[in-house]
Design an enzyme around this catalytic site. Structure first.
Site, mmCIF file in Angstrom:
data_model
loop_
_atom_site.group_PDB
_atom_site.id
_atom_site.type_symbol
_atom_site.label_atom_id
_atom_site.label_comp_id
_atom_site.label_asym_id
_atom_site.label_seq_id
_atom_site.Cartn_x
_atom_site.Cartn_y
_atom_site.Cartn_z
ATOM 1 N N ALA A 72 0.869 -1.151 -0.088
ATOM 2 C CA ALA A 72 -0.001 -0.522 0.109
ATOM 3 C C ALA A 72 0.467 1.140 0.090
ATOM 4 C CB ALA A 72 -0.665 0.032 0.887
ATOM 5 N N GLY A 102 -0.851 -5.304 0.034
ATOM 6 C CA GLY A 102 -1.384 -5.072 -0.785
ATOM 7 C C GLY A 102 -1.567 -5.874 -2.114
ATOM 8 N N GLU A 155 -2.569 -9.249 -1.589
ATOM 9 C CA GLU A 155 -3.799 -9.391 -2.164
ATOM 10 C C GLU A 155 -4.497 -8.975 -3.371
ATOM 11 O OE1 GLU A 155 -3.873 -6.599 1.093
ATOM 12 O OE2 GLU A 155 -4.699 -7.701 3.059
ATOM 13 N N GLU A 167 3.016 -6.563 6.737
ATOM 14 C CA GLU A 167 2.393 -5.264 6.772
ATOM 15 C C GLU A 167 3.261 -5.564 8.998
ATOM 16 O OE1 GLU A 167 0.952 -7.366 5.428
ATOM 17 O OE2 GLU A 167 -0.793 -6.516 3.470
#
Lengths: 258, 257
Positions: free
Chosen positions: A66, A109, A112, A132
């Site tokens: 992210a 992300g 993901e 993360e």
């Protein structure tokens, strides 16, 4: 689709290609970029000409997580109002087959996003991970759920807790990745697969996708009932009649998605 | 930029010289890190089409600097943090790598030479698989490469008996490409490196990739990788040049990709 600034979108025959295009920040997924990806995917999903969607990254990363700057000062209340993950939910509703062509780092992300696709073709140089935890947080766009459903809690926890990266080969061995190919041939091989799927009967692909997704979430009995309904439903299609007629007449079927 | 090694690019050859001659070029943490960095640099530099690793002074490399070994040292962590990154960088370098073994290659210094694609030995060169004499197992990839080079039986003899292998003996064992007479050492190493640097570099890199694959993959998987690599090679300008030169009955001029 010229309004996009973070991604580049093109159509190659029946294949819609979305390229994350912020290579100087390793395609870090800003909120705007995620919105653009979802908008592009949904637009392709509504287009009957587009039979397969391919997602890839420009430069040496697929998407390296992210945009941290963007969220460093967030608080829970702001996050609730932003409801940013609603965009991700919309990806789960897409019916067109989606392939992630993972060219490099797929972190946080980015991982993901790859997991949100139906198939993952990885360059041998690709790496996957959820870093993360090293920032004092955790995945928020399905990472803990999707990875666990793929590889089981004993493996998933180890990767999610340490934040260590999986090589393409390890990811393949664990069943996260469909296929590993030489970096030089990633797009060629991905497009070859995409074109092959584009020739398959699209309604069957959609209902198979739906049934496989249910297999992950439903108990076996309910899943089998669901599968049966989709099986019956396909007998309402012209493609079923064409497919079976072609089989009996020993010729190649022409599927039209009807 | 580098303190324990020298990194020089001459023409299309990168020369990595282990440069602690007083300590027989033995490895320190800094030298491991600098080698890792230099190998990555040589890999990334498009103008580099061959890499030579050699030692300054009379030794090639005496392995780990034992003066740094302490009671508290965690040998496993030393390998994980210092040697594994270096050996991985070397293993994944898709260009021809020559060990120009100018003197003794002992312990991890021998491992370094084993991990290269070619070993050119000077008459003064020798291999010393010395780990067993200090009660340790061969490390830095040593027993990955050794049986692949000379077979399990000979690998075990070397690792367990720990006897020094002289240059001529090393060639007979299949451990080395050739021995070069002392008076022609520098010239012949250079010629060999320049010859490699003029070859189709991409194809050489793919040969290495396939050889690695053949150690690990099933036959079906290997054949798929072979098809991929041939597809990649078939797209290179060097392939077109090679075919063109063949029909024009002249020597091909390869650009490396």
């Amino acid at each position: 689709m010229s309004e996009f600034v973070s991604i580049a979108v093109r159509q190659e025959g029946p294949v819609g290609v979305i390229e994350l295009a912020r290579p100087n920040v390793l395609n870090a997924l800003s909120r705007q970029m995620v919105s653009e990806i979802v908008a592009a995917v949904e637009s392709f999903d509504r287009d009957e000409e587009v039979r397969v969607i391919v997602l890839t990254g420009r430069g040496r990363a697929f998407a390296a997580g992210a945009d941290i700057q963007e969220m460093a000062n967030d608080d829970p209340v702001r996050l609730e109002w932003l409801n940013q993950f609603a965009d991700w939910d919309r990806l789960s509703l897409v019916k067109t087959p989606m392939i992630a062509a993972v060219n490099g780092l797929a972190l946080g992300g980015g991982f993901e996003l790859a997991l949100s696709c139906d198939l993952i073709i990885a360059s041998a140089a690709a790496e996957f991970g959820f870093p993360e935890v090293n920032l004092g947080v955790m995945p928020g766009a399905g990472g803990t759920q999707r990875l666990t459903k793929l590889i089981g809690p004993k493996q998933a926890l180890a990767w999610l807790w340490t934040g260590e990266r999986l090589s393409a080969k390890e990811a393949h061995a664990l069943g996260v990745v469909t296929r590993v190919v030489s970096p030089e041939l990633l797009m060629e091989e991905t497009m070859r697969l995409a074109r092959r799927l584009a020739e398959q009967p699209p309604l069957a692909l959609r209902l198979i996708k739906e049934a496989v997704q249910k297999a992950v979430d439903y108990p076996l009995y309910e899943g089998m009932q669901f599968e049966r309904k989709n099986f019956y439903l396909l007998f309402a299609s012209e493609d079923q009649k064409e497919g079976m007629a072609a089989f009996l007449e020993k010729r190649k079927p022409q599927f039209r998605g009807k | 930029m580098y303190e324990t090694i020298r990194y020089e690019v001459d023409g299309q050859v990168a020369w990595l010289t282990l440069n602690r001659p007083e300590q027989l070029n033995s490895f320190t943490e800094q030298m491991n890190k600098e080698m890792t960095k230099a190998l990555k640099q040589a890999g990334a530099d498009r103008d580099v089409r061959c890499v030579v690793i050699t030692g300054a002074g009379r030794a090639f490399c005496a392995g780990e600097d034992l003066s740094g070994v302490t009671e508290e040292m965690d040998h496993g962590e030393v390998l994980r943090t210092r040697y594994a990154p270096m050996m991985k960088a070397l293993h994944s370098l898709e260009k021809p790598v020559v060990a120009a073994v100018n003197g003794v290659a002992a312990g991890a210094g021998m491992s370094l030479a084993l991990a290269c694609d070619f070993r050119l030995l000077s008459e003064k060169a020798s291999f010393a698989p010395a780990f067993i004499h200090v009660g340790l197992v061969p490390d830095a990839g040593h027993l990955y490469y050794l049986p692949r080079l000379i077979g399990t039986a000979k690998a075990l003899e070397l690792a367990v008996l720990g006897e020094k292998v002289a240059a001529t003996e090393a060639v007979a064992l299949g451990l080395a490409t050739t021995v070069i007479p002392q008076d022609r050492w520098e010239e012949e190493v250079r010629q060999f490196a320049e010859r490699l640097a003029a070859m189709p570099t991409k194809a050489i890199g793919l040969v290495k990739r396939l050889l690695h694959e053949s150690q690990e993959a099933t036959f079906d998987r290997y054949l798929e990788r072979e098809a991929e690599c041939q597809r990649i090679a078939g797209l290179t300008a060097d392939h077109r040049e090679g075919v063109k030169a063949f029909f024009e009955k002249r020597k091909p001029i390869f650009q490396g990709n």
